[in-house]
Design a protein around this motif. Structure first.
Motif, PDB file in Angstrom:
ATOM      1  N   ILE A   1      20.744  64.161  45.493  1.00 36.92           N
ATOM      2  CA  ILE A   1      20.898  64.623  46.871  1.00 36.92           C
ATOM      3  C   ILE A   1      22.289  65.226  46.980  1.00 36.92           C
ATOM      4  O   ILE A   1      23.286  64.549  46.727  1.00 36.92           O
ATOM      5  N   GLY A   2      22.344  66.494  47.371  1.00 35.59           N
ATOM      6  CA  GLY A   2      23.613  67.185  47.507  1.00 35.59           C
ATOM      7  C   GLY A   2      23.965  67.428  48.955  1.00 35.59           C
ATOM      8  O   GLY A   2      23.090  67.626  49.798  1.00 35.59           O
ATOM      9  N   VAL A   3      25.258  67.406  49.244  1.00 27.89           N
ATOM     10  CA  VAL A   3      25.760  67.616  50.599  1.00 27.89           C
ATOM     11  C   VAL A   3      26.909  68.614  50.542  1.00 27.89           C
ATOM     12  O   VAL A   3      27.827  68.462  49.747  1.00 27.89           O
ATOM     13  N   MET A   4      26.825  69.651  51.380  1.00 21.87           N
ATOM     14  CA  MET A   4      27.936  70.586  51.516  1.00 21.87           C
ATOM     15  C   MET A   4      28.908  69.992  52.524  1.00 21.87           C
ATOM     16  O   MET A   4      28.504  69.529  53.594  1.00 21.87           O
ATOM     17  N   LEU A   5      30.191  69.981  52.180  1.00 22.84           N
ATOM     18  CA  LEU A   5      31.231  69.412  53.022  1.00 22.84           C
ATOM     19  C   LEU A   5      32.205  70.497  53.453  1.00 22.84           C
ATOM     20  O   LEU A   5      32.464  71.435  52.706  1.00 22.84           O
ATOM     21  N   ARG A   6      32.738  70.361  54.639  1.00 28.65           N
ATOM     22  CA  ARG A   6      33.811  71.239  55.109  1.00 28.65           C
ATOM     23  C   ARG A   6      34.986  70.354  55.468  1.00 28.65           C
ATOM     24  O   ARG A   6      34.825  69.234  55.944  1.00 28.65           O
ATOM     25  N   HIS A   7      36.177  70.881  55.237  1.00 23.78           N
ATOM     26  CA  HIS A   7      37.366  70.109  55.594  1.00 23.78           C
ATOM     27  C   HIS A   7      38.481  71.057  55.997  1.00 23.78           C
ATOM     28  O   HIS A   7      38.594  72.164  55.485  1.00 23.78           O
ATOM     29  N   PRO A   8      39.286  70.597  56.932  1.00 18.92           N
ATOM     30  CA  PRO A   8      40.432  71.403  57.353  1.00 18.92           C
ATOM     31  C   PRO A   8      41.516  71.325  56.290  1.00 18.92           C
ATOM     32  O   PRO A   8      41.334  70.709  55.237  1.00 18.92           O
ATOM     33  N   ASP A   9      42.637  71.911  56.588  1.00 17.11           N
ATOM     34  CA  ASP A   9      43.781  71.752  55.700  1.00 17.11           C
ATOM     35  C   ASP A   9      44.060  70.275  55.518  1.00 17.11           C
ATOM     36  O   ASP A   9      43.667  69.442  56.326  1.00 17.11           O
ATOM     37  N   ARG A  10      44.742  69.939  54.469  1.00 22.53           N
ATOM     38  CA  ARG A  10      45.079  68.543  54.187  1.00 22.53           C
ATOM     39  C   ARG A  10      45.815  67.920  55.369  1.00 22.53           C
ATOM     40  O   ARG A  10      46.431  68.604  56.166  1.00 22.53           O
ATOM     41  N   LEU A  11      45.754  66.603  55.449  1.00 24.29           N
ATOM     42  CA  LEU A  11      46.402  65.886  56.539  1.00 24.29           C
ATOM     43  C   LEU A  11      47.909  66.083  56.472  1.00 24.29           C
ATOM     44  O   LEU A  11      48.538  65.715  55.481  1.00 24.29           O
ATOM     45  N   PRO A  12      48.505  66.657  57.500  1.00 27.73           N
ATOM     46  CA  PRO A  12      49.946  66.901  57.460  1.00 27.73           C
ATOM     47  C   PRO A  12      50.751  65.672  57.864  1.00 27.73           C
ATOM     48  O   PRO A  12      50.298  64.842  58.642  1.00 27.73           O
TER      49      PRO A  12
END
Length: 166
Positions: free
Chosen positions: A65-76
């Protein structure tokens, strides 16, 4: 994790269209990955660094089972932060909030679920001590490596279940 062919990886995604899954940039030399040490396959798209992918297989005979993930810039601004899957601590930028669009009608409405994960998705290698961390970032635990592996597996399974629920 059992070694997966490119077609099996592409066919596994539950929260994107078939066209999107065909356009995914797979990890280079996927057949040379350390499969026997992986609890899940995870990578960041080199052409779209805000996008990552996670492929999970409960048992060797189960379909992945695959999941596409989105993430913002790294935690500043954070000195240290911790992955929710493997409980590895990282310096600034080593952990990010990964959000996955839910599958089915909920996902088409824009519903998502998120989890703080290692930005490089190398949780399996961190808990086995196969990927080094800078001094002072490894948290001492009383769990054995097999217990840590089981923890990762149960947390990934729970995350995948949230993505798959409509």
């Amino acid at each position: 994790m059992k070694q997966l062919a490119e077609a099996a990886i592409r066919d596994s995604f539950i929260n994107c269209s078939k066209g999107e899954s065909r356009r995914i940039s797979l990890p280079r030399e996927v057949e040379e990955l350390p499969w026997k040490h992986l609890d899940f396959l995870g990578w960041t798209d080199p052409r779209a660094p805000e996008r990552s992918y996670l492929v999970w297989q409960e048992g060797e005979d189960d379909a992945p089972i695959g999941v596409m993930l989105r993430h913002p810039d790294r935690l500043p601004g954070l000195q240290r932060n911790m992955c929710s899957l493997c409980l590895t601590t990282h310096g600034s930028g080593g952990v990010t909030l990964m959000a996955a669009r839910k599958s089915g009608p909920a996902g088409r409405k824009g519903d998502t679920v998120g989890l703080y994960m290692c930005a490089d998705l190398n949780c399996s290698l961190y808990v086995r001590g196969l990927k080094a961390l800078p001094p002072g970032l490894r948290m001492e635990e009383t769990l054995t490596v097999p217990e840590k592996v089981e923890r990762i597996k149960s947390r990934v399974a729970a995350f995948i279940q949230q993505v798959a629920s409509t």
